[in-house]
Scaffold this motif. Sequence first.
Motif, PDB file in Angstrom:
ATOM      1  N   LEU A   1       0.828  -1.209   0.000  1.00 37.58           N
ATOM      2  CA  LEU A   1       0.000   0.000   0.000  1.00 37.58           C
ATOM      3  C   LEU A   1       0.864   1.262   0.000  1.00 37.58           C
ATOM      4  N   LEU A   2       1.916   1.258   0.832  1.00 34.68           N
ATOM      5  CA  LEU A   2       2.794   2.422   0.897  1.00 34.68           C
ATOM      6  C   LEU A   2       3.529   2.648  -0.418  1.00 34.68           C
ATOM      7  N   THR A   3       3.964   1.562  -1.057  1.00 31.56           N
ATOM      8  CA  THR A   3       4.667   1.686  -2.336  1.00 31.56           C
ATOM      9  C   THR A   3       3.750   2.279  -3.403  1.00 31.56           C
ATOM     10  N   TRP A   4       2.525   1.795  -3.478  1.00 30.02           N
ATOM     11  CA  TRP A   4       1.555   2.298  -4.451  1.00 30.02           C
ATOM     12  C   TRP A   4       1.223   3.762  -4.164  1.00 30.02           C
ATOM     13  N   MET A   5       1.100   4.098  -2.868  1.00 27.57           N
ATOM     14  CA  MET A   5       0.805   5.480  -2.504  1.00 27.57           C
ATOM     15  C   MET A   5       1.934   6.409  -2.940  1.00 27.57           C
TER      16      MET A   5
END
Length: 260
Positions: A231-235
Amino acid sequence: MNDAPTPQASSTHLVLIPSYNPGAGVLETVRLARAQWTPVWVVVDGSTDGTAQQLQDMASGDEGLRVIVLPENRGKGAAVLEGISQAARAGFTHALTMDSDGQHPAALIPTFMQASLRRPGAMVLGKPVFGPEAPALRVNGRKVSNGWANLETLWMGIGDSLYGFRVYPIAPLMAIMQSHRFMRRFDFDPEAVVRLCWAGVWPINIDAPVRYLSAEEGGVSHFKYLRDNTLLTWMHARLLLGFVLRLPLLIWRRLSASGR
């Protein structure tokens, strides 16, 4: 004789605690927050551990405590959005968010609120001070997100992008969240500070201790390493694209600030 201090009260600033299956420790978190501030609102994000009823029982005897119960788990960002939306309708302008699991320092609520009252156009960010019990993987891993957040804002001064003990100005945060449908889950915290910086909301950083509680101490973690880092990478991929598009504005803003 009751020597307990009277909590500070405000008609503009409230404490907002999103809560999802935190265990019984949430009751102590709320008690500590109430000892410092009025009002305190808790948004129960579809908890199934019985704490919703316990919190409602607490609120029934405390006019300074309000409990909002969501029927199903929607994510931390969604819980915060529900809370600040209702707070805005009630006339509040700022919200201090803190976790329900006892990791955040309730004793510093007045300090953060006073910093916000002095500079209401800013956001007040907690900069975590870790104890020896903090997992090295979590302490070192956050450096990656912090590095990206500072790049994406052209180093506007985000001390920590992930620590959720912070004071938000409600109006700009609501406008941003209503325009960006992804800001609903645990990765809400870093995206909020980056987008608020883009909107011209400058950060104030204040050191604040963070406690990592063991299971024996009642600690509850919903962090899933693979899921949440994805999720953090996509964000950050989304934010990096937004950073490139906003780069001329960010450069102009930094040059203007340095010239004052």
